[in-house]
Design an enzyme around this catalytic site. Structure first.
Site, PDB file in Angstrom:
ATOM      1  N   TRP A 102      41.015 -43.996  13.394  1.00 35.28           N
ATOM      2  CA  TRP A 102      42.142 -43.117  13.271  1.00 35.28           C
ATOM      3  C   TRP A 102      42.276 -42.555  11.992  1.00 35.28           C
ATOM      4  O   TRP A 102      42.697 -41.302  12.042  1.00 35.28           O
ATOM      5  CB  TRP A 102      43.372 -43.632  14.130  1.00 35.28           C
ATOM      6  CG  TRP A 102      43.315 -43.765  15.474  1.00 35.28           C
ATOM      7  CD1 TRP A 102      43.380 -44.953  16.216  1.00 35.28           C
ATOM      8  CD2 TRP A 102      43.112 -42.749  16.189  1.00 35.28           C
ATOM      9  NE1 TRP A 102      43.024 -44.855  17.351  1.00 35.28           N
ATOM     10  CE2 TRP A 102      42.782 -43.233  17.724  1.00 35.28           C
ATOM     11  CE3 TRP A 102      43.021 -41.385  16.451  1.00 35.28           C
ATOM     12  CZ2 TRP A 102      42.676 -42.739  18.681  1.00 35.28           C
ATOM     13  CZ3 TRP A 102      42.772 -40.776  17.455  1.00 35.28           C
ATOM     14  CH2 TRP A 102      42.627 -41.310  18.865  1.00 35.28           C
ATOM     15  N   ASP A 172      51.112 -42.973  10.290  1.00 32.51           N
ATOM     16  CA  ASP A 172      50.734 -42.717  11.707  1.00 32.51           C
ATOM     17  C   ASP A 172      51.037 -44.371  12.562  1.00 32.51           C
ATOM     18  O   ASP A 172      50.179 -44.984  12.268  1.00 32.51           O
ATOM     19  CB  ASP A 172      49.148 -42.426  12.013  1.00 32.51           C
ATOM     20  CG  ASP A 172      48.746 -42.443  13.442  1.00 32.51           C
ATOM     21  OD1 ASP A 172      49.484 -42.427  14.208  1.00 32.51           O
ATOM     22  OD2 ASP A 172      47.620 -42.181  13.635  1.00 32.51           O
ATOM     23  N   LYS A 196      51.773 -45.281  23.758  1.00 27.70           N
ATOM     24  CA  LYS A 196      51.250 -46.804  23.491  1.00 27.70           C
ATOM     25  C   LYS A 196      52.528 -47.747  23.462  1.00 27.70           C
ATOM     26  O   LYS A 196      52.856 -48.537  24.280  1.00 27.70           O
ATOM     27  CB  LYS A 196      50.583 -46.899  22.107  1.00 27.70           C
ATOM     28  CG  LYS A 196      49.258 -46.242  22.134  1.00 27.70           C
ATOM     29  CD  LYS A 196      48.779 -45.556  20.998  1.00 27.70           C
ATOM     30  CE  LYS A 196      47.558 -45.122  21.656  1.00 27.70           C
ATOM     31  NZ  LYS A 196      46.762 -43.912  20.581  1.00 27.70           N
TER      32      LYS A 196
HETATM   33  C1  LIG Z   1      46.199 -43.299  19.988  1.00 27.25           C
HETATM   34  C2  LIG Z   1      46.253 -42.851  18.758  1.00 27.25           C
HETATM   35  C3  LIG Z   1      46.202 -41.711  18.239  1.00 27.25           C
HETATM   36  C4  LIG Z   1      45.814 -40.422  19.136  1.00 27.25           C
HETATM   37  O1  LIG Z   1      47.170 -40.087  19.684  1.00 27.25           O
HETATM   38  P1  LIG Z   1      47.143 -38.947  20.653  1.00 27.25           P
HETATM   39  O2  LIG Z   1      48.426 -38.859  20.846  1.00 27.25           O
HETATM   40  O3  LIG Z   1      46.237 -38.934  21.825  1.00 27.25           O
HETATM   41  O4  LIG Z   1      46.848 -37.769  19.744  1.00 27.25           O
HETATM   42  C5  LIG Z   1      46.159 -41.311  16.615  1.00 27.25           C
HETATM   43  N1  LIG Z   1      46.563 -42.578  15.868  1.00 27.25           N
HETATM   44  C6  LIG Z   1      46.528 -43.670  16.525  1.00 27.25           C
HETATM   45  C7  LIG Z   1      46.838 -44.750  15.364  1.00 27.25           C
HETATM   46  C8  LIG Z   1      46.459 -43.794  17.645  1.00 27.25           C
HETATM   47  O5  LIG Z   1      46.707 -45.183  18.098  1.00 27.25           O
END
Ligand SMILES: *Cc1c(COP(=O)(O)O)cnc(C)c1O
Length: 360
Positions: A102, A172, A196
């Site tokens: 990521w 993030d 998540k």
């Molecule tokens: C799942 C995830 C993403 C992508 O998320 P989207 O909402 O599908 O764009 C980005 N960063 C992390 C750490 C993730 O777990």
């Protein structure tokens, strides 16, 4: 019917109580005669839902008054662009830590908008650890430092935060937000896709410090400018109303359970026993340095990858679903977010034990 425990990394399990409440309220929310899905986002019913959700999130994370909470769309992936579009102009340059899949995506997107300096990387270590903070090469003139506190695919989680001085940390937190208490004041921006640990897909949470709003160039599209959404209370256009409502139910569920201290205790316990089961066998393995292992995403491999399909089949028969690892890593991955009950982890461990005895 066998009880199902869904170990998907995202969209992931939601608390059963929340699903039940949503089902009861679906056709007629609180006597309004309408489903939340059918309400005007500007009507008093939805406004009350929206305000309550924000207040509950503020309470849970103890978000200081000089931070705004935005309820957006576009996922974390859109934040990979919005962050540089809003902040990179401050100096034309930003620091990014590279700790896995990521981070790499965030870095690639950041490069479209300015100079990205990779200030730390664990690539040489196969992304199995977080680079030692003492060795980060931070730039004094960086507009921000971007980190990925939990790498969802590699199962690597930061043990703390680097000291970046006055340079704001942008994090993030898609796969770790609300898993334990954090000190929001140490961050400039926190963002997370909801699917998540927060609610259904379609909602993205952004927690942003006041002084970082309003710094985008005029050419930045209105929808990608934090100021647009901050000024409009996240209602510049139609927000993802139903996802916002469901996230609000999840916040209330966490509060009822005792808040983030309690969630943190439960999450630590769940992770510790699963890693203990992996480390205690010579049949399963996890390559991540122990002090950097994720509480939320636990990847593991079987001694013989040829047994993977059999493992997954037997797991599914016992209601243990979506354990297949990410295609880039292989093996298995158990995502054990807030909504995964401890019984789910216990059932997985019991099955792992049984499978290793049969095939070890
Ligand atoms: C799942 C995830 C993403 C992508 O998320 P989207 O909402 O599908 O764009 C980005 N960063 C992390 C750490 C993730 O777990």
């Amino acid at each position: 019917m066998t009880r199902v425990f869904n170990f998907s990394a995202g969209p992931a399990m939601l608390p059963t109580e929340v699903i039940e409440q949503a089902r009861q309220e679906m056709p007629d929310w609180h006597g309004s005669g309408m489903s939340v899905m059918e309400m005007s986002h500007r009507g008093k019913e939805f406004m009350s839902i929206a305000e309550q959700a924000e207040q509950d999130l503020r309470d849970l994370l103890a978000i200081p008054d000089n931070y705004r909470v935005l309820f957006l769309q576009g996922g974390a992936s859109q934040q990979f662009a919005m962050v540089p579009l809003n902040l990179m102009g401050r100096s034309g340059k930003a620091d990014y830590a590279n700790t896995g899949a990521w981070s790499k995506k965030a870095i690639a997107e950041g490069r479209r908008y300015g100079e990205v300096h990779v200030c730390a990387s664990s690539e040489d270590d196969g992304f199995n650890s977080v680079p030692d903070f003492a060795e980060w090469e931070l730039s004094k003139d960086a507009a921000y430092v971007h980190i990925t506190p939990n790498e969802t695919i590699g199962g690597v989680e930061y043990p703390g935060l680097p000291d970046t001085g006055d340079v704001p940390i942008v994090a993030d937190m898609s796969s770790t937000i609300l898993s334990r208490p954090i000190d929001v004041s140490r961050y400039g921006i926190i963002y997370a896709g909801a699917q998540k640990n927060v609610g259904p897909a379609g909602l993205t949470l952004v927690i942003v410090r006041d002084d970082l709003i309003g710094q985008a160039a005029d050419s930045v599209p209105a929808m990608l400018n934090y100021k647009t959404h901050a000024d409009a209370g996240s209602m510049y256009n139609t927000p993802p109303t139903y996802a916002w409502y469901l996230a609000g139910l999840v916040f209330q569920w966490i509060k009822r359970r005792g808040g983030l201290e309690t969630m943190g205790d439960i999450n630590r316990r769940k992770a510790e026993k699963l890693y203990a089961a992996i480390d205690g066998s010579d049949f399963y393995a996890n390559p991540v340095r122990p002090e950097h292992r994720s509480w939320m995403n636990v990847p593991f491999t079987l001694k013989d990858p040829a047994l993977d399909p059999l493992f997954l089949e037997g797991a599914a028969e016992r209601g243990l679903k979506t354990l297949k690892g990410h295609r880039s890593v292989g093996g298995m991955r158990a995502s054990i977010y807030n909504a995964m009950p401890e019984e789910g982890v216990d059932a997985l461990i019991a099955y792992m034990d049984e499978f290793a005895k049969q095939h070890g």
